[in-house]
Design a protein around this motif. Structure first.
Motif, PDB file in Angstrom:
ATOM      1  N   VAL A 134       0.829  -1.204   0.000  1.00 37.05           N
ATOM      2  CA  VAL A 134       0.000   0.000   0.000  1.00 37.05           C
ATOM      3  C   VAL A 134       0.868   1.261   0.000  1.00 37.05           C
ATOM      4  O   VAL A 134       0.624   2.207  -0.764  1.00 37.05           O
ATOM      5  N   SER A 135       1.889   1.284   0.847  1.00 35.41           N
ATOM      6  CA  SER A 135       2.752   2.465   0.916  1.00 35.41           C
ATOM      7  C   SER A 135       3.558   2.631  -0.374  1.00 35.41           C
ATOM      8  O   SER A 135       3.806   3.759  -0.821  1.00 35.41           O
ATOM      9  N   THR A 136       3.948   1.518  -0.991  1.00 33.25           N
ATOM     10  CA  THR A 136       4.686   1.593  -2.254  1.00 33.25           C
ATOM     11  C   THR A 136       3.813   2.160  -3.355  1.00 33.25           C
ATOM     12  O   THR A 136       4.260   2.994  -4.159  1.00 33.25           O
ATOM     13  N   LEU A 137       2.570   1.737  -3.395  1.00 32.58           N
ATOM     14  CA  LEU A 137       1.647   2.275  -4.395  1.00 32.58           C
ATOM     15  C   LEU A 137       1.489   3.781  -4.225  1.00 32.58           C
ATOM     16  O   LEU A 137       1.460   4.536  -5.207  1.00 32.58           O
ATOM     17  N   ALA A 138       1.423   4.232  -2.986  1.00 33.30           N
ATOM     18  CA  ALA A 138       1.322   5.669  -2.726  1.00 33.30           C
ATOM     19  C   ALA A 138       2.583   6.396  -3.199  1.00 33.30           C
ATOM     20  O   ALA A 138       2.514   7.499  -3.766  1.00 33.30           O
ATOM     21  N   GLU A 139       3.752   5.783  -2.986  1.00 29.97           N
ATOM     22  CA  GLU A 139       5.009   6.389  -3.429  1.00 29.97           C
ATOM     23  C   GLU A 139       5.065   6.467  -4.958  1.00 29.97           C
ATOM     24  O   GLU A 139       5.520   7.472  -5.526  1.00 29.97           O
ATOM     25  N   GLU A 174      -6.348   6.337  -7.530  1.00 32.93           N
ATOM     26  CA  GLU A 174      -6.235   5.793  -6.179  1.00 32.93           C
ATOM     27  C   GLU A 174      -6.953   4.456  -6.138  1.00 32.93           C
ATOM     28  O   GLU A 174      -7.903   4.202  -6.877  1.00 32.93           O
ATOM     29  N   TYR A 175      -6.484   3.574  -5.273  1.00 37.23           N
ATOM     30  CA  TYR A 175      -7.071   2.243  -5.137  1.00 37.23           C
ATOM     31  C   TYR A 175      -7.417   1.985  -3.679  1.00 37.23           C
ATOM     32  O   TYR A 175      -6.698   2.420  -2.778  1.00 37.23           O
ATOM     33  N   THR A 176      -8.527   1.296  -3.480  1.00 43.55           N
ATOM     34  CA  THR A 176      -8.922   0.918  -2.126  1.00 43.55           C
ATOM     35  C   THR A 176      -8.373  -0.493  -1.866  1.00 43.55           C
ATOM     36  O   THR A 176      -8.798  -1.460  -2.497  1.00 43.55           O
ATOM     37  N   ARG A 231       2.514   6.646  -6.995  1.00 40.73           N
ATOM     38  CA  ARG A 231       1.580   7.690  -7.417  1.00 40.73           C
ATOM     39  C   ARG A 231       2.196   9.072  -7.218  1.00 40.73           C
ATOM     40  O   ARG A 231       2.062   9.959  -8.072  1.00 40.73           O
ATOM     41  N   SER A 232       2.889   9.255  -6.109  1.00 36.46           N
ATOM     42  CA  SER A 232       3.507  10.549  -5.818  1.00 36.46           C
ATOM     43  C   SER A 232       4.622  10.871  -6.808  1.00 36.46           C
ATOM     44  O   SER A 232       4.701  11.990  -7.347  1.00 36.46           O
TER      45      SER A 232
END
Length: 304
Positions: free
Chosen positions: A282-287, A301-303, A289-290
């Protein structure tokens, strides 16, 4: 129909892919990619001599743990072999484009040796644990063993930028962060040593991908930028969310690899608990995206 410029040469066997030999750009060095290339040339570790194999104590583990670890490390070898088979695709796409900086091609070429070392180290680990498995056990989800990046790499609907982005900036980014939590969770010194060596190589792979995108995307059209975006989304949704790099994204009760990974994690032999891997995912996906947003690529964004 107007004839193609003489510098364009059709690539036999790959309809829609053409080689443009000239102009040949060997002078644009891309300093950050050059540094990655220089480090790669000096990091020639040997799986036979640079892993402390003598520290592996099989007496500490149950038969169930050893079997699960054999599958886990055999699967690492299968996956890395897939990478060895698919890695040339990325280099070929860039080699066909003569005007792309030669330095990115040189950096990509170093990846083959890395993949070979990862295969050998994973194979040797499985052998030391009781024997490498030459094929998945019955009931294993074989579709999760091949990312399918080769077919994307030689698909004319994917630009070279998209090919590099979906593999080095997305798929291998997940690999790095999953390996990072596995490394910190693993207690067996030999398994930890193998993970650490692979992790260091993979960090370079994602570095060259993001550095090239940062160089290239400001120069491309909106169409190419959208192509990169679509490719990144494709790999997130159809490869990574399907459990290619982490079993934490699949139903443990229905997935043999996920059940075996849990045993390996509890034994400290290379995997991490599913909740820890999922948190890392989850944190990698956020990184991702950033970092993509900083380059003008808006990923959904993904749930999870």
């Amino acid at each position: 129909m107007s004839a193609q410029p003489s510098s364009f040469i059709p690539v036999t066997g790959f309809p829609g892919i053409r080689e443009q030999r000239f102009p040949l750009n060997l002078g644009e060095m891309l300093p950050r990619v050059e540094r990655i290339w220089t480090v790669a040339k000096g990091s020639n570790w040997d799986p036979v001599t640079d892993i402390p194999w003598s520290q592996l104590d099989l007496g500490k583990y149950t038969e169930e743990e050893l079997y699960a670890a054999r599958v886990f490390w055999s699967r690492r070898a299968w996956s890395e072999y897939t990478g060895l088979a698919e890695s040339p695709t990325v280099l070929l796409r860039f080699a066909f484009e003569g005007d792309r900086p030669g330095m990115i091609k040189l950096a990509l070429a170093t990846k083959f040796m890395d993949e070979a070392k990862h295969i050998e180290a994973s194979y040797m680990m499985a052998e030391k644990l009781g024997g490498y498995l030459a094929e998945p056990p019955e009931g294993a989800p074989r579709k999760r063993l091949v990312a399918g990046l080769r077919e994307r790499g030689m698909n004319p609907d994917y630009t070279p930028e998209a090919v590099l982005a979906c593999w080095h900036c997305v798929s291998e980014y997940f690999a790095v962060e999953i390996f990072r939590v596995r490394y910190h969770h693993t207690t067996d010194p030999v398994a930890r040593a193998v993970l650490g060596r692979i992790l260091a190589d993979e960090v370079r792979h994602i570095g060259m991908g993001w550095e090239y995108l940062a160089y290239r995307l400001p120069q491309v059209s909106d169409e190419v930028r959208e192509n990169v975006r679509a490719a990144m989304i494709d790999v997130i949704e159809n490869i990574e969310l399907g459990g290619f790099h982490s079993s934490s994204n699949v139903n443990e009760e229905q997935d043999l690899f996920a059940r075996l990974d849990l045993v390996v994690a509890k034994a400290g032999l290379g995997a991490a608990p599913p909740d820890i891997e999922h948190e890392a995912f989850v944190s990698t996906l956020a990184e991702i995206r950033s970092k993509a947003a900083q380059l003008g690529i808006d990923l959904p964004e993904y749930t999870l």
